[in-house]
Design a protein around this motif. Structure first.
Motif, mmCIF file in Angstrom:
data_model
loop_
_atom_site.group_PDB
_atom_site.id
_atom_site.type_symbol
_atom_site.label_atom_id
_atom_site.label_comp_id
_atom_site.label_asym_id
_atom_site.label_seq_id
_atom_site.Cartn_x
_atom_site.Cartn_y
_atom_site.Cartn_z
ATOM 1 N N ILE A 11 0.910 -1.163 -0.010
ATOM 2 C CA ILE A 11 0.606 0.061 0.163
ATOM 3 C C ILE A 11 0.897 1.191 -0.018
ATOM 4 C CG2 ILE A 11 -2.069 1.319 0.693
ATOM 5 C CD1 ILE A 11 -2.989 -1.331 2.334
ATOM 6 N N THR A 12 1.031 2.753 -0.505
ATOM 7 C CA THR A 12 1.781 2.956 -1.462
ATOM 8 C C THR A 12 1.104 4.221 -0.038
ATOM 9 O OG1 THR A 12 0.333 3.998 -3.368
ATOM 10 C CG2 THR A 12 2.302 2.813 -3.541
ATOM 11 N N GLY A 13 1.217 5.057 0.269
ATOM 12 C CA GLY A 13 0.945 5.908 0.778
ATOM 13 C C GLY A 13 -0.044 5.664 2.368
ATOM 14 N N GLY A 14 0.795 4.348 3.146
ATOM 15 C CA GLY A 14 0.136 4.156 4.049
ATOM 16 C C GLY A 14 -0.258 3.909 5.285
ATOM 17 N N SER A 15 0.583 5.327 5.671
ATOM 18 C CA SER A 15 0.978 5.644 6.781
ATOM 19 C C SER A 15 -0.125 6.726 8.067
ATOM 20 C CB SER A 15 2.202 6.439 6.932
ATOM 21 O OG SER A 15 1.384 7.849 6.877
ATOM 22 N N LYS A 16 -1.552 6.868 6.634
ATOM 23 C CA LYS A 16 -1.868 7.509 7.432
ATOM 24 C C LYS A 16 -3.378 7.394 6.442
ATOM 25 C CE LYS A 16 -0.885 12.270 5.829
ATOM 26 N NZ LYS A 16 -0.466 13.121 6.362
ATOM 27 N N GLY A 17 -4.462 8.020 7.092
ATOM 28 C CA GLY A 17 -5.370 8.138 6.333
ATOM 29 C C GLY A 17 -6.450 6.219 5.405
ATOM 30 N N ILE A 18 -6.509 7.180 4.576
ATOM 31 C CA ILE A 18 -7.040 5.580 3.765
ATOM 32 C C ILE A 18 -6.421 4.178 3.735
ATOM 33 C CG2 ILE A 18 -7.890 4.619 1.355
ATOM 34 C CD1 ILE A 18 -9.400 7.626 0.358
ATOM 35 N N GLY A 19 -4.416 4.437 3.311
ATOM 36 C CA GLY A 19 -3.951 4.113 3.112
ATOM 37 C C GLY A 19 -3.322 2.599 4.834
ATOM 38 N N TYR A 20 -4.077 3.683 5.388
ATOM 39 C CA TYR A 20 -3.960 2.961 6.929
ATOM 40 C C TYR A 20 -4.380 2.233 7.186
ATOM 41 C CZ TYR A 20 -2.694 3.053 12.358
ATOM 42 O OH TYR A 20 -2.339 2.514 12.959
ATOM 43 N N GLY A 21 -6.437 2.613 7.027
ATOM 44 C CA GLY A 21 -6.518 2.132 7.185
ATOM 45 C C GLY A 21 -7.203 0.802 6.359
ATOM 46 N N VAL A 22 -6.700 0.828 5.608
ATOM 47 C CA VAL A 22 -6.852 -0.454 4.505
ATOM 48 C C VAL A 22 -6.045 -1.700 5.346
ATOM 49 C CG1 VAL A 22 -6.557 -1.711 1.921
ATOM 50 C CG2 VAL A 22 -7.551 0.380 1.863
ATOM 51 N N ALA A 23 -4.455 -0.659 5.449
ATOM 52 C CA ALA A 23 -4.022 -1.668 6.218
ATOM 53 C C ALA A 23 -3.994 -2.557 6.712
ATOM 54 C CB ALA A 23 -2.401 -0.874 6.824
ATOM 55 N N GLN A 24 -5.158 -1.933 8.121
ATOM 56 C CA GLN A 24 -5.527 -2.454 9.249
ATOM 57 C C GLN A 24 -6.763 -3.737 8.465
ATOM 58 O OE1 GLN A 24 -7.417 0.964 11.035
ATOM 59 N NE2 GLN A 24 -6.746 1.269 12.820
ATOM 60 N N LYS A 25 -7.035 -3.390 7.969
ATOM 61 C CA LYS A 25 -8.231 -4.793 7.323
ATOM 62 C C LYS A 25 -7.665 -5.906 6.862
ATOM 63 C CE LYS A 25 -11.752 -3.203 8.827
ATOM 64 N NZ LYS A 25 -12.902 -3.644 10.220
ATOM 65 N N VAL A 85 -1.383 -8.220 -3.704
ATOM 66 C CA VAL A 85 -2.111 -7.011 -4.063
ATOM 67 C C VAL A 85 -1.282 -5.924 -4.099
ATOM 68 C CG1 VAL A 85 -4.147 -6.157 -2.720
ATOM 69 C CG2 VAL A 85 -3.288 -8.401 -2.857
ATOM 70 N N VAL A 86 -1.854 -4.880 -4.669
ATOM 71 C CA VAL A 86 -1.187 -3.853 -4.480
ATOM 72 C C VAL A 86 -2.219 -2.559 -4.422
ATOM 73 C CG1 VAL A 86 0.430 -1.334 -5.707
ATOM 74 C CG2 VAL A 86 0.848 -4.862 -5.823
ATOM 75 N N LEU A 87 -2.468 -1.669 -4.144
ATOM 76 C CA LEU A 87 -2.952 -0.224 -3.991
ATOM 77 C C LEU A 87 -2.084 0.798 -3.789
ATOM 78 C CD1 LEU A 87 -6.115 1.313 -3.162
ATOM 79 C CD2 LEU A 87 -4.870 1.039 -1.404
ATOM 80 N N ALA A 88 -2.413 0.921 -4.974
ATOM 81 C CA ALA A 88 -1.842 2.693 -5.305
ATOM 82 C C ALA A 88 -2.619 3.733 -4.249
ATOM 83 C CB ALA A 88 -1.705 3.079 -6.768
ATOM 84 N N ASN A 89 -2.445 3.820 -3.685
ATOM 85 C CA ASN A 89 -2.972 5.044 -2.528
ATOM 86 C C ASN A 89 -2.813 6.389 -2.779
ATOM 87 O OD1 ASN A 89 -4.881 6.038 -0.310
ATOM 88 N ND2 ASN A 89 -3.143 5.551 0.443
ATOM 89 N N ALA A 90 -0.989 6.642 -2.769
ATOM 90 C CA ALA A 90 -0.488 7.896 -1.905
ATOM 91 C C ALA A 90 -1.104 9.088 -3.099
ATOM 92 C CB ALA A 90 1.028 7.501 -2.636
ATOM 93 N N GLY A 91 -1.612 9.913 -2.175
ATOM 94 C CA GLY A 91 -2.456 11.655 -3.130
ATOM 95 C C GLY A 91 -1.859 12.306 -2.664
ATOM 96 N N VAL A 92 -1.878 13.215 -3.326
ATOM 97 C CA VAL A 92 -2.077 14.889 -2.048
ATOM 98 C C VAL A 92 -3.143 15.633 -3.282
ATOM 99 C CG1 VAL A 92 0.392 14.874 -2.147
ATOM 100 C CG2 VAL A 92 0.137 15.288 -4.481
ATOM 101 N N GLY A 93 -3.483 16.594 -3.138
ATOM 102 C CA GLY A 93 -4.587 17.901 -2.947
ATOM 103 C C GLY A 93 -4.308 19.122 -3.091
ATOM 104 N N ASN A 94 -3.641 20.004 -3.732
ATOM 105 C CA ASN A 94 -3.367 21.585 -3.725
ATOM 106 C C ASN A 94 -4.692 21.646 -4.544
ATOM 107 O OD1 ASN A 94 -0.955 21.275 -2.997
ATOM 108 N ND2 ASN A 94 0.209 20.302 -5.170
ATOM 109 N N PHE A 95 -5.699 22.986 -3.965
ATOM 110 C CA PHE A 95 -6.703 23.495 -4.834
ATOM 111 C C PHE A 95 -6.046 25.240 -5.041
ATOM 112 C CE2 PHE A 95 -7.927 19.687 -2.063
ATOM 113 C CZ PHE A 95 -7.993 19.370 -3.286
#
Length: 237
Positions: A11-25, A85-95
């Motif tokens: 899981i990329t970007g797995g240290s927090k947020g959605i990536g972390y939640g997926v890792a838990q499950k 299994v690979v989850l390409a989760n890492a992401g950023v948002g600049n608005f």
């Protein structure tokens, strides 16, 4: 994948947020999970909270760097000998309005959100061919719904959706499943948000984890290739 025990996920970007939640499950389902992020300190801290045994691997990798992702996948293979299994989760948002958006902010989103998904798949595809595995991207409803101040983010997520759907057509002949998950509002720290009880109406990260489990357990003959997921009821303001 009827039996997920000891399957290996990245899981990329797995240290927090959605990536972390997926890792838990995935860990609850008995899988071994590698989580990556741009700083090893944060990823190691997340890994320590996720599990106290040898089921979690913390990796420092910037998905915008192709070589980083190749090294990350090799580290997983060196440790566990497989990748399922690979989850390409890492992401950023600049608005910002398009006439005010900086070149730096634009490229950070394209390089991380879109090119990052490409780098992760390129690095892992041969291992997924061997395991007949599953590649997923974490897109967004912003990948089909445009909005003001979102030109850069929309461009990256529209791109992720198109990239993933085309990759699905390329890779299913190898028995690799490919899906993109497109959430709406999620209770995370994304874009500087500080989640609290006022965010409880949103999707929670572990809900996405449950969705990933459902996809992995789907009968091999069936592929939900693009999944939109949103809060069941909007915020009451």
């Amino acid at each position: 994948m009827k039996d997920l025990k000891n399957k290996v996920a990245y899981i990329t970007g797995g240290s927090k947020g959605i990536g972390y939640g997926v890792a838990q499950k995935l860990l609850e389902a008995g899988m071994r999970v590698a989580v990556s992020g741009r700083t090893l300190k944060s990823v190691k801290a997340a890994a320590a909270h996720l599990a106290k045994d040898d089921q979690v691997l913390a990796i420092e990798s910037d998905v915008a760097d192709h070589d980083d992702e190749k090294k990350a996948v090799q580290e997983i293979l060196d440790k566990w000998g497989q990748l399922d299994v690979v989850l390409a989760n890492a992401g950023v948002g600049n608005f910002a309005p398009i006439d005010e958006m900086s070149d730096k902010d634009w490229h950070q989103m394209i390089d991380t959100n879109l090119s990052g998904a490409f780098h992760t798949l390129q690095a892992s595809v041969e291992a997924l061919k061997k395991s007949k595995g599953y590649y997923m991207t974490l897109a967004s409803l912003a990948g089909c719904n445009f909005f003001a101040n979102g030109a850069g983010y929309n461009a990256s997520k529209f791109g992720v959706v198109g990239f993933t759907q085309a990759a699905m057509l390329d890779l299913r002949k190898y028995d690799i499943k490919v899906s993109t998950i497109m959430p709406g509002s999620v209770k995370t720290h994304f874009a500087g948000n500080e989640p609290d009880s006022s965010d409880d109406w949103k999707i929670h990260p572990e809900d996405i984890g449950e969705l990933v489990i459902d996809l992995l357990k789907m009968h091999p003959r069936t592929l939900p290739s693009k999944i939109e997921v949103r809060p069941s009821r909007p915020d009451k303001k």
